[in-house]
Each structure stands twice: as C-alpha cells, then as structure tokens.
Enzyme design. Structure first.
Site, short mmCIF file in Angstrom:
data_model
loop_
_atom_site.label_atom_id
_atom_site.label_comp_id
_atom_site.label_asym_id
_atom_site.label_seq_id
_atom_site.Cartn_x
_atom_site.Cartn_y
_atom_site.Cartn_z
N HIS A 191 42.10 42.89 27.31
CA HIS A 191 41.67 44.16 26.73
C HIS A 191 41.83 44.12 25.21
CE1 HIS A 191 41.96 48.59 25.90
NE2 HIS A 191 40.94 48.57 26.73
N SER A 393 39.65 42.08 43.75
CA SER A 393 39.18 43.10 42.82
C SER A 393 38.20 44.06 43.47
CB SER A 393 38.50 42.38 41.64
OG SER A 393 37.80 43.28 40.85
#
Lengths: 473, 473
Positions: A191, A393
C-alpha cells in the site's frame, strides 16, 4: 458525472436501476435566499488536477439571514440537502463493488451515543482526566484481537486507529525506534502508505519485486538483503495486497531473513488491512501469529467488520512501546499513539459487531465471500474476460472495463490494464449477476472488428488467466 | 474510581448530584451465560503504568452461544451495557470542565447518515472512484475556513483531519518538505504533538522559553535563531496554548525572523487548535491571516464547534502541496493527506453547525465564553484562590485542587501546581457556580493550621495572580 455523490448523475440507458438526478444543487439552492458573495455554486478548477478533479459543485456555507430562525428557511434548506444526499448514498452504496468495505451494517442501537463527544485521548490503557471516553470498550476489542493473533494480555499494547494507514505509520515507526538505522523493505505492491511512511520518517527504503500473484518475491528479497547486510531490516509484510489481495509468505520472509544472517536484527510489521481479519478463518491459510518473530499487526475496522467511518486496530508488543512513548502530564497519560485525540465511537462500533457475530459469525461470512469470489471469477472467464483470484483472497482481478463511466458507476478500483472487485459480505450473488450481465452486454460494444481487441493482461495476471487474443486457448 | 465512565463510580458524600454506581460490569455480566475462558471481568495490571492506569474492568467480547439468536440473551445483554454506558456519559458530560470541548450539540438530523460507510479517501479536491463520500460538504467547509483566514479559493489546499494533532503533523511536514534542512522552533508550552512530530520526522528541534502568560518569549527566540543562522526556520506558533490559552504574538514572531535575517527562509505553522476559531471573533485580537507570511493553520473541529468525534481543519497554500504529494493510481487520486481513508461524517457535522450558526452565531458564543471566563476568574480570586486569565482566552488557570477525586470528578486538566477550566459554550454560569461552591467548600478542609498552606503558583501565573500566603496582598 457518474460516480460522485454530489453531482447531477448521468443515466446509463436501459439499466434497471437508473441513477437519480436529484442531487443537483442548483435546484436546491436557487430557490433560496443566499448572500450574494457566495452564490451557491462554484466550479472548482484547480491546477493540481490529476485523475478526475472535483469539478463538482460543493455545498457552500452561507451566513444565515438575521430572521432565519423565524422563517425556518435555513432549516428547510438543510433538511432538503441532507435528504437528497441520503438518497444518493443509498444508490452509491447499492452499486459499490471495488473497495474492500463491508457496507452491510446496522448500528441503529448506537445512534443514541451520537450526542456525546467521546474521545479516548492518549493511551487506551491509561486513563486521562477526560471522562467521556470508551476505553472499556476499546480494551475489550483489543483483547479480542490480541487473542486472535496469539499475544498474551500482559504482553501486548495496541489501540484503535483512524484507518489502516495509521496502523502502518505506527508499525513502521515502532520498527524504526527499535532499529534507528534499519532499512525499510516492502514489496512494490505494498500500500502506498508504506512508502509515504518511509518519506515521512526519513528512512532508507528498498522496494522488492513481486511474483505474478502479487506476493513478495523472496529471491529478490534475499538479493537485496545481502546488499545491505550491515543494517538491520524493517519489513512490511502484506496480508492481502491492495490490488490483487496477495498474501506475502510470512514464514518464507522470516526464513529468508534468518538465512541471510539477520537473526535478531529485524522487525516485521504485518499490514493486514483487509485479510488480517479474514485469514484466521480460512483453513490452510498460513497463520499470522505473535508466536512468530513479528513486531506488529494492523487491520482495518471499516473493511471486513464494516463501520460508518474508517478505523483500524493496531497490536504490537508491549516491550517495543517504551521506545516510542513520552510522559505528558497534561493528559495524565503518556501517548504512544500517532494521534492524540481519538474517536471514541469507533471502538463501540467494533465492540458491537464483534460481540454480535463472534468468531463463528466471521467464519461464516469469510466462507461466503470466498465462495462468491470464485463464482465471479468463473463467470468472468466463461464470458471470455481475463481474470485472476488468489487462493486466500476474495479480490477478483480482471481486465479493466474500457468505459470509464461503467468503472465509476460500479466504483471499481483500477491500476493500468486491470480492475478489481473485492467481494465483501454485502456483495451477493444477485449483485454480482447484475454487474456481470451489464459488463458483458456493454463489453460486446467495446471490441470487435473495427474497434480493436481487449487489452492483454498477461503481465498482470499471468498467461493462464489472460484471455486476450494471444493467450486465449 | 471517580472520573472513569466504565467503573463502579465512588460517591462524593453530601453532593447534590452523586455519581451513579450503575456501571458495574459485574452486575451485568454475572447474570449471563458466558464462555468460561473469558469470564467477564479482568483486572488490567500493566507495567507501563504512569498516571492512573485503567485498572478498570473492560467489557470483554464473548463468543455468542449457538442458540443466542433464539434466546435473545445476547441482544438483551448488549442493550443493557449500552443503556448504562449512556447514563454514565450523561453524568460525565454534565460534570466536565477541563477540556476545550464544546459538549453542546445536537446532530439528530444527521443520525440518518450513520448507516453509510462515508469515506473521503485521499485528496478532497480530487474524486476517487469510491462513490460514498462527502467531498461536496468538505470543500464547502474548507472554503469557509479559507475565507476566515483570508486565502483565495484558488490558492489554498486543505482537508478535514482526524484531530488537531494531525493538523500539526501535516503543517510541520509541509514545512519540512519546503525546507528539508530547516530547524523546528516551538515554545516549550506548545502542544506535545509538535515535539512528537520533530521526533517522527527526524528534525532538529529547538525549544523556546515562554513569558509568564504562556506566550513565546521572542527575546529568547531571537537568541536561538541567531545561534542557527545557517539553517532555515520552521516555527510552530500557538494560537492558544494547551494549558494557559496563551496566544503567541504572530506579528512579533515574523518581525523577529526578519530582523534576524531569515527573510524567505522560514515557514510558519499556526496551531490554532481551540482559539484559531475564537480569535477571529474577538475585537482587538491580532489576526491570523494568510496575508501575512504564514504557511499553514490548523484548528480542531470538536473543540469550539463541537462534534461527536475528534476532527480538525487544515489549510495551507496550494503551492506548498506539490512538495508533498505523489500520484496514486489506485485511488485515481494523489494523496497529500497524512491519513489515506478519512472520516466522511466529520465534514457533514462541521458543515451542519457552520451553516446553522454562521459568523454571527460564533461571535455571540465567543463573547459569552469570554464573559463567563472572566466571571469564573473573578469569583476564584474573591474566594482567595490564585487564578489567571489571558486577555484573549477563555482558559482560566488556577491553583490545582488538592483532592484528586475532585479533579477527576470535574475532569480538570492539571500540570504541576496548576489546573485549568476551559469555558466553552456549554459551560453556563450555573455550572460554574456549582463548581465554585463545591471547590470553596472542599478547599476549606484541605488547608489550615495543621494541614499546611495552599501551594504558591507565582512561577506559573505571576506574583500578581498568586494568592498564596507570601504573595497575597
């Protein structure tokens, strides 16, 4: 402009749920007496434009007329703005797919608390003199997370943050205080707040390559570690990357560090923004646990749990905190948090949901999300659209839709040639079907003989998952 | 323990409003079936104790029984905890005097928005793909503040922060990006977040002495500037210090910088946490204005305005922001904020209050606060209690009450021998009278022939304001 709550929202022709055009501030404001100086609507044109600018009309603040209290016009104006805003929020919430926020929550029981200025300023474990706080809820929530990540009550420290970014800022700062000359390592798919932290904290930062899945490439990591053997290592490990939802292999990261001779000279921060709270409920998933040599874990509260405002949870080892804190008599508290004043409502929201759902409730929701994500990926591929889903995921990565209005309507997050949908508990099969049928229908108009081919996304998702002309089998 | 919402609250004998004992979690929890592992109450004993520790019992999170949904016991338990908590918040709000929070607000009209996950992630002026945001309210609020501080719409940049600390972190970071080798100067009575920022950002930091009022001592400032003439200066100017509410003399700070040869080599951040929003409405007050060579101003939203959760406003010059920002395609936005995800409810709270009250409304409230603060200071002195009130402030500093229970009951902020009351719009004459009569009555028991004398506070408030035996006239 589609995609913004505050605009006159354009129609997508032939869609079952047309977007409301009711939020045109002109209609609201022109009918009301306003001061000349700030006549309602201003086009924002700014030089810093990158991406789409907010050309939108903002809701100006206008000085009340002297007789406003008598006429009630002001109240009526504000009520009207809010009612229209609320309707647009309903619509935008309904069409949301791209961000990892669980939009399905009901905190009606807590609305009674909105009348109070609840502030957990300073350290959650040390009372301040300000009495209107919610530390007793906060510590309950922190205990729950410490147990989830296997750290004893008397060995952890933590707090409820404002968001995942604050967790990363905190974890990396703790790492730097433990190893002041340490180098920060993070995969290039980490991120952006991780790289922001490096700049803020004036740390040397080394970007590590990734595998096609989005996981950190430990071969490259080893190479880079060996180039910097003289300095300790501070590592950001992704428990679910932002774009592909890839989970870095924590055990392999630790092994690589030890093999390279970094034993006792590393600090690992786990950025678990979304999957930090899903992974514990996935069978076969590697465990995030303080029984391993990690220093801190952060997770967002508004993502999988769902919350009206962003928030997060940060857990670290108590022993590290002494490096960071300082006495502040003003608060009768020392403050090892990044922020001083802290939202006291967020802990109550989290406490409420954790208590209602419990481990079992989360487990059920995680299973549902993974199932629905597989459904979406399979349907996309059946329709000839390249797509990828990492094993652990619920983030489905696929070919970026060509039409920007479609992207904004469904609020997809995009990067280069790929977009993603994050399947959260509020994303049902029905919603996915509606999205799929719209996508397939529109896409048939985007490509063809004269209009060209869909983009190749093999470099993003691998040749197996790419269904462009060259990689389609 | 008095002063904490979550405890069995002790009684202050003979007081008109005894504290409720209703928040004893034992009573609530023991009557319910809980898992053995986490049996409700845990004493928190932690080694990091400084100040008072939260020995309090927290509200643990307990795994729901399989049949909870049928029995409804879980719902009943949570409703009971929340109802008791709410009652204690009412009581704690009623007895609050020490922190600069306006606890008087009614956002009932906005409770309809609590069902939405409103997130203004990234830059307020650049749309992201996430549609459930409130940028149109945020920009309206920012425009209002930019006008207040005299910066043109096309020349400012800003955002709604999570608290005053985030504003200081941002302002000082902008200063550092403008002058990477600059030295940070701040008076020793600046908020602790300023010194925290210096540590986070690895900046050299010079503490400057203060006058007895709490203002920065520009003679000392000059001396320290001259010792570091080779490096640019980044200065934190306090528009109301935390403890004494002192307003640094901005014009004198600028003159000192220029006289010392720092022309064009300084960056000023104004920390206006509380008074940044009161000063513009005080006649004779020096102006905070971007027409002067300042770089940024921050103010808290939950202080004078009043808000359920902490928030703040940060305004800086657009030209400075380029130094700080970076492109982030994931958000279709660049992010010059400290936090990425941002609370989208806070801007709506601020928008609502600013629209309702306007400049005129704030002016009236500021005048009332200053009047009531003078009333409190005068009554304290009449009662023989040393006290000080800065001219532009509503923070009354006085002799620290000897009894810690009294301090916690009224939630006073203390430092050394002094305490303070911040007179906010919700602090009425009646409340002050109730506080004064209780203080005077209890104080008569604290001092006397055998019990000793009240402390001398001359070094904190000056000999004129100290009424200890030696300085009393």
């Amino acid at each position: 402009m589609v995609g913004s709550v505050g605009n006159g929202l354009a129609n997508l022709a032939d869609k079952p749920a047309p977007l409301p055009e009711e939020l045109d501030p002109k209609k609201i404001i022109d009918s009301l007496p306003l001061e000349e100086e700030s006549n309602g609507i201003e086009e924002k044109k700014r030089e810093i434009v990158l991406g789409r600018n907010v050309h939108t009309t903002c809701f100006s603040i206008v000085e009340p007329e002297a007789d406003d209290e008598q006429t009630g016009e002001r109240e009526a104006y504000m009520a009207s703005v809010l009612a229209r805003y609320r309707r647009s929020l309903v619509e935008r919430t309904k069409h949301h797919l791209g961000y990892p926020y669980n939009l399905d929550f009901d905190y009606g029981a807590l609305s009674q608390l909105q009348h109070f200025s609840i502030n957990n300023l300073g350290d959650p474990f040390i009372e301040s003199n300000y009495g209107v706080h919610s530390r007793q809820f906060e510590v309950g929530v922190l205990d729950w997370f410490a147990r989830l990540w296997e750290l004893e009550k008397n060995e952890y420290w933590g707090y409820i943050t404002n968001c995942g970014t604050e967790g990363n800022l905190h974890g990396i700062l703790v790492g730097r205080e433990v190893f002041p000359d340490g180098i920060l390592y993070a995969s290039k798919e980490s991120h952006y707040s991780v790289f922001k932290a490096a700049r803020m904290y004036r740390m040397d930062c080394v970007k590590v390559e990734t595998l096609i899945s989005g996981e950190i490439d430990c071969v490259d990591f080893e190479k880079k570690l060996l180039q910097n053997k003289d300095k300790p290592a501070i590592i950001n490990v992704n428990i679910g990357t932002t774009v592909k939802g890839a989970v870095d292999d924590l055990d392999l990261v630790i092994k690589t560090l030890e093999d390279c001779g970094f034993k006792d000279r590393f600090y690992i921060h786990c950025d678990g923004a979304l999957f930090g709270l899903m992974m514990p409920f996935v069978k076969r998933a590697p465990k995030v646990s303080f029984k391993k040599p990690i220093g801190s874990v952060s997770v967002s509260g508004h993502k999988f749990v769902g919350c009206p405002m962003p928030c997060g949870v940060q857990i670290t080892r108590l022993e590290h905190i002494n490096a960071l804190s300082s006495n502040v008599e003003y608060l009768a508290s020392r403050d090892a948090t990044i922020m001083g004043s802290r939202n006291g409502h967020a802990p109550i929201f989290l406490w409420y949901t954790l208590n209602r759902k419990g481990y079992r409730g989360f487990q059920k929701e995680v299973q549902k999300c993974l199932r629905n994500a597989h459904y979406l990926k399979d349907r996309l591929k059946e329709a000839g659209i390249g797509a990828m889903l990492n094993e652990l995921s619920s983030t489905v990565v696929f070919e970026r839709p060509k039409d920007e209005e479609f992207v904004r309507r469904w609020q997809l997050a995009c990067e280069g040639n790929i977009a993603h949908v994050v399947v959260m508990p509020n994303v049902t099969i029905e919603k996915l079907d509606s999205f799929l049928s719209e996508l397939v229908q529109m896409r048939s108009g985007w490509y063809g003989e004269e209009k060209g081919k869909p983009p190749c996304i093999a470099k993003d998702v691998g040749t197996d998952n790419c269904l462009c002309g060259s990689h389609d089998k």
